[in-house]
Design an enzyme around this catalytic site. Sequence first.
Site, PDB file in Angstrom:
ATOM      1  N   HIS A  29       0.833  -1.200   0.000  1.00 58.20           N
ATOM      2  CA  HIS A  29       0.000   0.000   0.000  1.00 58.20           C
ATOM      3  C   HIS A  29       0.872   1.256   0.000  1.00 58.20           C
ATOM      4  CE1 HIS A  29      -2.242  -3.365   1.696  1.00 58.20           C
ATOM      5  NE2 HIS A  29      -3.338  -2.784   1.264  1.00 58.20           N
ATOM      6  N   HIS A  69      -2.255  -1.226   7.089  1.00 62.44           N
ATOM      7  CA  HIS A  69      -1.861  -1.418   5.686  1.00 62.44           C
ATOM      8  C   HIS A  69      -0.800  -0.402   5.268  1.00 62.44           C
ATOM      9  CE1 HIS A  69      -5.169   1.558   5.417  1.00 62.44           C
ATOM     10  NE2 HIS A  69      -4.524   2.020   4.373  1.00 62.44           N
ATOM     11  N   LEU A 119      -8.817  -3.070  10.405  1.00 65.33           N
ATOM     12  CA  LEU A 119      -9.057  -1.648  10.680  1.00 65.33           C
ATOM     13  C   LEU A 119      -9.843  -1.465  11.977  1.00 65.33           C
ATOM     14  CD1 LEU A 119      -9.798  -0.597   7.010  1.00 65.33           C
ATOM     15  CD2 LEU A 119      -7.888   0.233   8.418  1.00 65.33           C
ATOM     16  N   GLY A 159     -10.812   4.254   6.934  1.00 64.96           N
ATOM     17  CA  GLY A 159     -11.385   2.945   7.269  1.00 64.96           C
ATOM     18  C   GLY A 159     -11.492   2.758   8.778  1.00 64.96           C
ATOM     19  N   ASN A 188      -7.731  11.499   3.905  1.00 63.99           N
ATOM     20  CA  ASN A 188      -7.346  11.603   2.478  1.00 63.99           C
ATOM     21  C   ASN A 188      -8.524  11.374   1.542  1.00 63.99           C
ATOM     22  OD1 ASN A 188      -7.666   8.812   2.361  1.00 63.99           O
ATOM     23  ND2 ASN A 188      -5.474   8.363   2.350  1.00 63.99           N
ATOM     24  N   HIS A 263      -4.220   3.062  -3.494  1.00 63.82           N
ATOM     25  CA  HIS A 263      -4.396   2.525  -2.134  1.00 63.82           C
ATOM     26  C   HIS A 263      -3.584   1.242  -1.906  1.00 63.82           C
ATOM     27  CE1 HIS A 263      -6.106   0.576   1.361  1.00 63.82           C
ATOM     28  NE2 HIS A 263      -6.299  -0.473   0.594  1.00 63.82           N
ATOM     29  N   SER A 385     -23.528 -10.303  36.712  1.00 61.32           N
ATOM     30  CA  SER A 385     -23.765 -11.611  36.093  1.00 61.32           C
ATOM     31  C   SER A 385     -22.485 -12.400  35.877  1.00 61.32           C
ATOM     32  CB  SER A 385     -24.439 -11.428  34.729  1.00 61.32           C
ATOM     33  OG  SER A 385     -25.654 -10.742  34.867  1.00 61.32           O
ATOM     34  N   GLU A 414     -18.258  -4.429  23.800  1.00 63.88           N
ATOM     35  CA  GLU A 414     -17.442  -5.651  23.845  1.00 63.88           C
ATOM     36  C   GLU A 414     -16.237  -5.610  22.910  1.00 63.88           C
ATOM     37  OE1 GLU A 414     -20.732  -5.658  23.303  1.00 63.88           O
ATOM     38  OE2 GLU A 414     -21.565  -6.518  25.138  1.00 63.88           O
ATOM     39  N   PHE A 440     -21.565 -13.246  23.517  1.00 63.01           N
ATOM     40  CA  PHE A 440     -21.097 -11.962  22.997  1.00 63.01           C
ATOM     41  C   PHE A 440     -19.594 -11.957  22.736  1.00 63.01           C
ATOM     42  CE2 PHE A 440     -25.043 -10.768  25.457  1.00 63.01           C
ATOM     43  CZ  PHE A 440     -25.852 -11.028  24.356  1.00 63.01           C
ATOM     44  N   ASP A 472     -33.338 -16.922  28.795  1.00 62.23           N
ATOM     45  CA  ASP A 472     -32.982 -15.849  27.856  1.00 62.23           C
ATOM     46  C   ASP A 472     -33.051 -16.308  26.398  1.00 62.23           C
ATOM     47  OD1 ASP A 472     -32.779 -13.729  29.550  1.00 62.23           O
ATOM     48  OD2 ASP A 472     -30.605 -13.886  29.844  1.00 62.23           O
ATOM     49  N   HIS A 476     -29.149 -15.832  23.269  1.00 61.17           N
ATOM     50  CA  HIS A 476     -28.139 -15.756  24.321  1.00 61.17           C
ATOM     51  C   HIS A 476     -27.430 -17.093  24.581  1.00 61.17           C
ATOM     52  CE1 HIS A 476     -29.943 -11.921  24.928  1.00 61.17           C
ATOM     53  NE2 HIS A 476     -29.316 -11.673  26.063  1.00 61.17           N
ATOM     54  N   ARG A 523     -23.886 -20.377  34.016  1.00 62.37           N
ATOM     55  CA  ARG A 523     -24.788 -19.517  34.771  1.00 62.37           C
ATOM     56  C   ARG A 523     -25.443 -20.330  35.881  1.00 62.37           C
ATOM     57  NH1 ARG A 523     -30.565 -19.011  34.559  1.00 62.37           N
ATOM     58  NH2 ARG A 523     -31.183 -17.062  35.556  1.00 62.37           N
TER      59      ARG A 523
HETATM   60  C1  LIG Z   1     -11.668  -4.712   9.383  1.00 66.95           C
HETATM   61  C2  LIG Z   1     -11.099  -4.548   8.020  1.00 66.95           C
HETATM   62  N1  LIG Z   1     -11.908  -4.547   6.954  1.00 66.95           N
HETATM   63  C3  LIG Z   1     -11.403  -4.433   5.707  1.00 66.95           C
HETATM   64  C4  LIG Z   1     -10.055  -4.345   5.516  1.00 66.95           C
HETATM   65  C5  LIG Z   1      -9.481  -4.291   4.104  1.00 66.95           C
HETATM   66  N2  LIG Z   1      -9.020  -2.909   3.851  1.00 66.95           N
HETATM   67  C6  LIG Z   1      -7.750  -2.566   4.030  1.00 66.95           C
HETATM   68  S1  LIG Z   1      -7.532  -0.910   3.893  1.00 66.95           S
HETATM   69  C7  LIG Z   1      -9.162  -0.665   3.570  1.00 66.95           C
HETATM   70  C8  LIG Z   1      -9.751   0.709   3.422  1.00 66.95           C
HETATM   71  C9  LIG Z   1      -8.809   1.685   2.944  1.00 66.95           C
HETATM   72  O1  LIG Z   1      -9.241   2.983   3.188  1.00 66.95           O
HETATM   73  P1  LIG Z   1      -8.476   3.905   4.220  1.00 66.95           P
HETATM   74  O2  LIG Z   1      -8.616   3.331   5.536  1.00 66.95           O
HETATM   75  O3  LIG Z   1      -8.991   5.283   3.987  1.00 66.95           O
HETATM   76  O4  LIG Z   1      -6.971   3.789   3.774  1.00 66.95           O
HETATM   77  P2  LIG Z   1      -6.278   4.520   2.539  1.00 66.95           P
HETATM   78  O5  LIG Z   1      -6.931   3.998   1.277  1.00 66.95           O
HETATM   79  O6  LIG Z   1      -6.510   5.949   2.729  1.00 66.95           O
HETATM   80  O7  LIG Z   1      -4.873   4.089   2.638  1.00 66.95           O
HETATM   81  C10 LIG Z   1      -9.847  -1.854   3.555  1.00 66.95           C
HETATM   82  C11 LIG Z   1     -11.299  -1.960   3.267  1.00 66.95           C
HETATM   83  C12 LIG Z   1      -9.234  -4.347   6.668  1.00 66.95           C
HETATM   84  N3  LIG Z   1      -7.922  -4.269   6.595  1.00 66.95           N
HETATM   85  N4  LIG Z   1      -9.782  -4.416   7.892  1.00 66.95           N
HETATM   86 MG   LIG Z   2      -8.281   6.976   3.189  1.00 68.39          MG
END
Ligand SMILES: Cc1ncc(C[n+]2csc(CCOP(=O)(O)OP(=O)(O)O)c2C)c(N)n1
Ligand SMILES: [Mg+2]
Length: 672
Positions: A29, A69, A119, A159, A188, A263, A385, A414, A440, A472, A476, A523
Site C-alpha cells: 500500500h 496497511h 481496521l 477505514g 485523504n 491505495h 452476572s 465488547e 457476545f 434468555d 443468548h 450460569r
Molecule cells: C476490518 C477490516 N476490513 C477491511 C479491511 C481491508 N481494507 C484494508 S484498507 C481498507 C480501506 C482503505 O481505506 P483507508 O482506511 O482510507 O486507507 P487509505 O486507502 O486511505 O490508505 C480496507 C477496506 C481491513 N484491513 N480491515
Molecule cells: Mg483513506
Amino acid sequence: MDVNDLDALTITTIRTLAMDAVQKANSGHPGAPMGLAPAAYVLWGRIMRYDPSAPEWPDRDRFVLSAGHASMLLYAALHLFGFGIGLDDIKSFRQWASHTPGHPEFADTPGVDTTTGPLGQGFGNSVGLAVAERMLAARYNRSGHDVVDHRTWVVCSDGDMMEGISHEAGSLAGFLRLGRLNVVYDDNRVSLSGPTSMTFSEDVTARFSAYGWHTVTVEDGNDIAALEAAMRGAIDDERPSLIRVRTHIAFGSPHKQDTFQAHGSPLGEDEIKATKQGYGWPEDAHFLVPDEVYQHCHGLTERGRSARRDWEETLAKWRDAEPDLAAQWERVLARRLPEGWDDVVPEFPADDKGDATRASAGKALNALSGVLPELVGGSADLDPSTNTHLGDAGVGDVVAGDYSGRNIQFGVREHLMGALANGLSLHGGLRPFVATFFMFYDYMKNPVRLAALMGQPVVFVYTHDSVGLGEDGPTHQPVENLAALRAVPFLYLYRPADANEAAEAWKAAVARTDAPSALVLTRQKVPVLDRSRLAPADGLHRGGYVLKDTPSTPDVILIATGSEVHLALEATERLEGEGIAARVVSMPCFRLFDEQVAEYRDSVLPAQVTARVSVEAASPFGWDRYIGPHGVAVALDRFGASAPGDVVMEKLGFTVANVVDAARRAMGKDPR
Ligand SMILES: Cc1ncc(C[n+]2csc(CCOP(=O)(O)OP(=O)(O)O)c2C)c(N)n1
Ligand SMILES: [Mg+2]
C-alpha cells in the site's frame, strides 16, 4: 519541493522508500505512506519520546499505526530513526521471514507496539495503552518522581473511522478523559474501492468533539509547522485529541494521487519515475537514502536518548525512596508471579447443591486479586452476572481523573473491551481480564484472535456458557462458540466442571504468561464434586484427566466438559447397573491435553477402547479427534430455546437416558 531542505529531503525519502518497497514486493500500500510522510516525520523527528537504542524503554511514547496497511510508513520511519530495521529489511518487505511483514506485527519488528491490519483494532489497543499509562502512573509515581509519564500516538485512516469500534473507542476515551491519547486522522478522502464520498459523509471532528475530545484540523498535510503546532496543542490539552490532517493519497504521483488506484497496489515503474521526477529525486535510484538524511534523523533522536538518560536517573532515585514499590514494578514488568501466589485460591468442599462455575471462578479471581496487584479488568456492563468485580480487595473503579482503581467499567462495548485489554497487556505492568456472556464473544472475536497472535496473556471470562442458561433463549445461548474458540491457535480455553476446576482454571490462566486464556463458565449451579471419591481437580493442568475410573479396562469412555461432566458421572451409575464399565474423562482444555506426551494421552484415552462418547451441550464440531470414527457425540446441531434451563437441557437431549443410549450405541449395541 526543495530537496535541499533536510525536512523535505527526509519526507521525500520516506515517500520513495514506500513506493520502492511496494514496487519490489509487487504488493502493498504505497498511497497512505506517501500522504502521511510529513506527519510521520514530525512525530518521530520532533514530537514522540523514544530512544531507538532501547525500543522497549517502559516510559517511551507508544505508537500505533491503526491503519496497518500503511506499514511502509512505519518501517521507513523506524529505519531512518535508527531502530533495528536495515535497508535490507525494507528491501525484503512482505517476504518470508522478513522483519517487515505486510502489516506490522508485534514482537517481529523493534518499534512496533502492537499488531495492526484489521481496521479499527489499533485504535482500540491504543485506548488500552493510554489507560495502562494512567493506571501505572497512579500506582508508581511517588516521592515527586514520575517514572510513568508518556503518551500514546495513533494514526487512523478513513477505514478506521468507519469501523464501529472507533465509536466505542472515542466514546470511552472521552469519558475517561484520556488526555495522553492523541490520534492523527489521515483524512485523504479515499478508501480501498473509491472516494470515501461513496459511503462516508459525517463530520468526524464534530463526532469526536461530541465524545469530549479536543479536535483540531491541519488543512495541509505537507505543512510541517502546522502539524507540529497541532501536535503540541494536543499535548497541552487535558482531553484526548483528534488531529484531522487533510492529506493526499499518493501525494505527488501525476496519475494516481487522490485515487483509490494508489491505495493497495504498486504504482508501476513508469509512474514511480514520474513521481520521483516531480519530487526532484533521481528517477532511476531505488531505495535511496541520502547520507545527510541518516545524519539528520540521528541528530533528531538525541532528544529522546537524553530523555531516557534523565528517566534512568529519576528511576534510580525513586528506587532508593520506594524500594518495595520498585521491587513490585520490576516484578510486574517482567510478568513474574510472587512466591506462593496460588496458595490463596480457595478449595471448595464437596456439595451436591453446588454453585455456578461463574460464582466459584469469581471467588478465585477475588482471592488472586489480593496478592496480584497487576490483575485488573472488568466487564461489558455485566459485573453482577459475570461475577468479575474485584470487591474483596477493596479496590475501586477506574474513573476520569482517578486511575488508581482496578475495576474497569467498559460499558456495553465488547469489541473495544477486547481490543483495550490487548492494549493493557501490551503496555506491560498489568495482567488484564475482561468478561461478558459467552454469546457476545462474537463481538470481540478479532481482539481474542489478536491476543493469541501477539502472545498476550489476557484472560477472557465468558459466563452463561450454554443452552443451560435457560430462559434468555437462543439469542443468548452459544452453540458454536466452543468450536470457534478452540480453533484459535495458541489460545487456551477452559470449560471447568465444578468449583474446584474453576479455581484451577484461574490458576492456569494466571500462570501462563505468553498466551491468552478463555474461561467458559456456567450460569446455572453445578455440584461441587466429591474429590475424595474422584480424581483431584488439578488434573485440569493436563487439559484432560480420568475423573472416574473403572476397576479394569473400561468398556466405554465418556468424555465431557463443564456442566455435562455431571451428566456423564450420573450415566456411569446406570451403565454399571447394566454391567457396562464406563470411565469418565473431564476434558476442560483441548489444547493443553493435546500438548501432553503421547503416553499420558494414551493412558487417558487408550487406543484399544474405541467405544467413546462425548457429552457437551454445544456443536459436536471438533470432538471427532477424541471420540474417533466409532464415537457418538451427545451434542447440539441446532439452536437452543427459551425455557427454564433444566427443561431446555432435557428437551435437547442432555439426559442420563440419552447418554446411556449413546454409550450403548458406541459399543455397537442397540439403544434401549
Ligand atoms: C476490518 C477490516 N476490513 C477491511 C479491511 C481491508 N481494507 C484494508 S484498507 C481498507 C480501506 C482503505 O481505506 P483507508 O482506511 O482510507 O486507507 P487509505 O486507502 O486511505 O490508505 C480496507 C477496506 C481491513 N484491513 N480491515
Ligand atoms: Mg483513506
